[in-house]
Design a protein around this motif. Structure first.
Motif, mmCIF file in Angstrom:
data_model
loop_
_atom_site.group_PDB
_atom_site.id
_atom_site.type_symbol
_atom_site.label_atom_id
_atom_site.label_comp_id
_atom_site.label_asym_id
_atom_site.label_seq_id
_atom_site.Cartn_x
_atom_site.Cartn_y
_atom_site.Cartn_z
ATOM 1 N N ILE A 1 4.193 -1.354 -10.641
ATOM 2 C CA ILE A 1 5.326 -1.482 -9.525
ATOM 3 C C ILE A 1 4.373 -1.842 -8.397
ATOM 4 C CG2 ILE A 1 6.822 -0.420 -8.122
ATOM 5 C CD1 ILE A 1 7.484 1.502 -10.364
ATOM 6 N N TYR A 2 3.383 -1.488 -8.135
ATOM 7 C CA TYR A 2 2.435 -1.952 -7.066
ATOM 8 C C TYR A 2 1.481 -3.018 -7.528
ATOM 9 C CZ TYR A 2 -1.330 1.514 -8.428
ATOM 10 O OH TYR A 2 -2.373 2.056 -8.902
ATOM 11 N N SER A 3 0.916 -2.900 -8.784
ATOM 12 C CA SER A 3 -0.095 -3.978 -9.087
ATOM 13 C C SER A 3 0.395 -5.262 -9.042
ATOM 14 C CB SER A 3 -0.816 -3.524 -10.237
ATOM 15 O OG SER A 3 -0.022 -3.483 -11.437
ATOM 16 N N GLU A 4 1.517 -5.242 -9.542
ATOM 17 C CA GLU A 4 2.224 -6.850 -9.756
ATOM 18 C C GLU A 4 3.405 -6.844 -8.631
ATOM 19 O OE1 GLU A 4 3.847 -6.852 -13.915
ATOM 20 O OE2 GLU A 4 1.827 -6.606 -14.824
ATOM 21 N N TYR B 1 0.711 -1.293 0.018
ATOM 22 C CA TYR B 1 0.264 0.278 0.049
ATOM 23 C C TYR B 1 0.944 1.379 0.222
ATOM 24 C CZ TYR B 1 -4.612 -2.274 0.422
ATOM 25 O OH TYR B 1 -5.634 -3.221 0.220
ATOM 26 N N ARG B 2 1.855 1.210 0.725
ATOM 27 C CA ARG B 2 2.808 2.348 0.796
ATOM 28 C C ARG B 2 3.224 2.424 -0.702
ATOM 29 N NH1 ARG B 2 6.265 0.410 5.819
ATOM 30 N NH2 ARG B 2 5.045 1.728 7.550
ATOM 31 N N VAL B 3 3.920 1.452 -1.193
ATOM 32 C CA VAL B 3 4.303 1.546 -2.608
ATOM 33 C C VAL B 3 3.132 2.405 -3.651
ATOM 34 C CG1 VAL B 3 5.127 0.463 -4.929
ATOM 35 C CG2 VAL B 3 5.960 -0.250 -2.508
ATOM 36 N N LYS B 4 2.182 1.776 -3.573
ATOM 37 C CA LYS B 4 0.764 2.255 -4.474
ATOM 38 C C LYS B 4 0.734 3.841 -4.000
ATOM 39 C CE LYS B 4 -4.217 2.005 -5.244
ATOM 40 N NZ LYS B 4 -5.454 1.228 -4.742
ATOM 41 N N VAL B 5 0.764 4.494 -2.817
ATOM 42 C CA VAL B 5 0.671 5.846 -2.619
ATOM 43 C C VAL B 5 1.451 6.360 -3.147
ATOM 44 C CG1 VAL B 5 0.233 7.507 -0.725
ATOM 45 C CG2 VAL B 5 -0.799 5.094 -0.463
ATOM 46 N N GLU B 6 2.938 6.082 -3.022
ATOM 47 C CA GLU B 6 4.065 6.677 -3.551
ATOM 48 C C GLU B 6 4.047 6.667 -5.133
ATOM 49 O OE1 GLU B 6 6.224 8.416 -2.026
ATOM 50 O OE2 GLU B 6 7.130 7.605 -0.150
ATOM 51 N N VAL B 7 3.573 5.889 -5.713
ATOM 52 C CA VAL B 7 3.605 5.926 -7.296
ATOM 53 C C VAL B 7 2.423 6.666 -7.546
ATOM 54 C CG1 VAL B 7 2.783 4.518 -9.281
ATOM 55 C CG2 VAL B 7 4.494 3.478 -7.388
ATOM 56 N N GLU B 8 1.361 6.515 -6.881
ATOM 57 C CA GLU B 8 0.200 7.564 -7.410
ATOM 58 C C GLU B 8 0.468 8.973 -7.191
ATOM 59 O OE1 GLU B 8 -2.142 7.066 -9.148
ATOM 60 O OE2 GLU B 8 -2.067 4.561 -9.289
#
Length: 447
Positions: A69-72, A35-42
């Motif tokens: 990067i986060y979806s996979e 989830y952290r990766v998702k927030v950073e990417v978005e």
């Protein structure tokens, strides 16, 4: 040592792991990292959408590659971030470095300093955690609760016309119906769910002390408050808390925990009622071949599912209580006590899901004993006294309550015959006597 169900310290990751596996994608360490990766990417993509001058030439066709990067995201990726954390000794910084490596692989080196641009760790944590909670509700909590409620609805309808002796203060009281008593709990839970669903999943997003200091000093002409609100609410689908300190103030999250605690308390009440009905022989339980009820008493079939549920709900509520009481309190602009506490958010959810499953399992084993319901009603004719004295009041009969009190408050057993004899002793019309005699414990059940 390899973690197994036998050496895990917590029963959630040991004995009960199979029952709560569905929560791992939301509350495990790997899930938090993802989830952290998702927030950073978005967040990086949102900066490109402004666009910041240095990101104006960023090719939007690469967004899909960034989102992969986060979806996979894999367990290997999570482990790589943990390995980086061993060096940085900072979990969110490790995520930033991991994404920067991904940018290097995508030949995006010139843009990578805008990863985590102007942010503090809590901008990532305080968006990641409500995101995970929101997803856990939709994917696990609400479906599990819906299954339990559906079973209660089925039983409520199936037992709608089963008259039963009510007990207030543990003593025989005006009769009711089994289906209605089940429905009371359905209604209570549904009311609490409505309140729960009205509480927003709030997130903080505003830099080191919540004021967008770094953002504003770098780009003073941009409306960073509007940007943050749009990012949190439109991109992430959360509610933007503003103003805040360095951290989300957690008031809404405390409200969620309190609402969950109330739902659990209602289920504890239900578990105890069913447990009591089993002890009263209102219900038998289906016997499964090979199961043992007691290590010493072969005859026993214990209501263990309702006991298991009650125990797990109690643990869950103790933790929800601590979470809701502690999280809104933080010294000055921020202390670290919320960090370790938030890592335990999944624990009370897990105990709650275990409880839902146990209650449902117990309900599926119940066998109604209609003879016992009928026997208790027949043995308690005194409960029709309320009906008789109420009709006598309607007819302006003198002192009807006192007359029934004299009949019923004795140590002698009140039977159908004693009620009939009492009615026959009254100076009233035969029509009224017949009306009173038609009332029985089986049909005096209200609406």
């Amino acid at each position: 040592m390899t973690l197994t169900s036998l050496n895990a310290i917590s029963p959630i990751d040991g004995r009960y792991r199979s029952k709560v596996e569905s929560l791992a994608p939301f509350f495990s360490e790997e899930a938090l990292i993802k989830y952290r990766v998702k927030v950073e990417v978005e967040y990086f993509i949102a900066l490109c959408e402004i666009p910041l001058p240095q990101l104006a030439d960023f090719n939007a066709s690469i967004y899909n590659e960034l989102r992969k990067i986060y979806s996979e995201f894999t367990s290997e990726d999570a482990q790589k971030i943990k390995d980086i954390e061993k060096v940085t000794n900072h979990d969110v910084k490790a995520v930033e470095y991991f994404i920067k490596e991904k940018f290097d692989n995508l030949q995006l080196q010139k843009y990578k300093e805008f990863i985590h641009f102007g942010l503090t760790s809590q901008d990532i944590n305080n968006t990641s955690i409500p995101l995970s909670i929101n997803d856990a509700f939709d994917t696990v909590y609400y479906p599990e609760l819906a299954s339990l409620l559906e079973k209660l609805r089925v039983l409520s309808a199936e037992w709608a016309e089963i008259p039963m002796l009510a007990r207030t203060h543990g003593q025989p009281a005006s009769p009711t119906r089994l289906g209605k008593e089940i429905y009371v709990f359905i209604e209570r839970i549904e009311q609490q769910v409505k309140q729960l669903q009205n509480i927003p999943y709030a997130a903080k997003f505003g830099g080191a002390t919540g004021n967008y200091n770094a953002h504003k000093v770098a780009y003073p002409t941009i409306d960073w408050k509007a940007f943050g609100t749009n990012f949190v609410e439109k991109v992430l689908g959360l509610y933007h808390s503003f103003p805040t300190t360095q951290i989300e103030h957690y008031d809404h999250l405390a409200g969620i925990f309190d609402a969950l605690k109330r739902i659990n308390t209602i289920l504890i009440d239900f578990d105890r009622d069913i447990w009591t009905y089993v002890s009263m022989d209102y219900f038998k339980q289906k016997i499964k071949a090979g199961e043992v009820g007691s290590s010493a008493m072969p005859h026993k079939v214990n209501p263990i599912d309702f006991e298991n549920s009650e125990g797990n709900l109690g643990i869950a509520n103790a933790l929800f209580e601590h979470l809701s009481a502690k999280l809104p309190i933080s010294r000055l602009q921020r202390d670290l006590t919320d960090s370790t506490v938030l890592r335990n958010v999944g624990v009370p959810y897990a105990h709650t899901i275990i409880a839902f499953s146990s209650t449902l399992k117990g309900l599926n084993k119940l066998l109604i004993n209609k003879d016992k319901f009928a026997e208790d009603l027949e043995n308690n004719w005194a409960v029709v006294a309320e009906a008789i004295q109420t009709i006598l009041r309607r007819e302006a009969y003198p002192n009807p309550y006192e007359a029934l009190k004299g009949l019923t408050r004795t140590n002698e057993k009140i039977t159908e015959k004693s009620i009939v004899n009492f009615i026959d002793s009254l100076e009233i019309s035969n029509t009224l006597k017949n009306e009173l005699k038609s009332i029985t414990p089986r049909n005096y059940t209200g609406i």
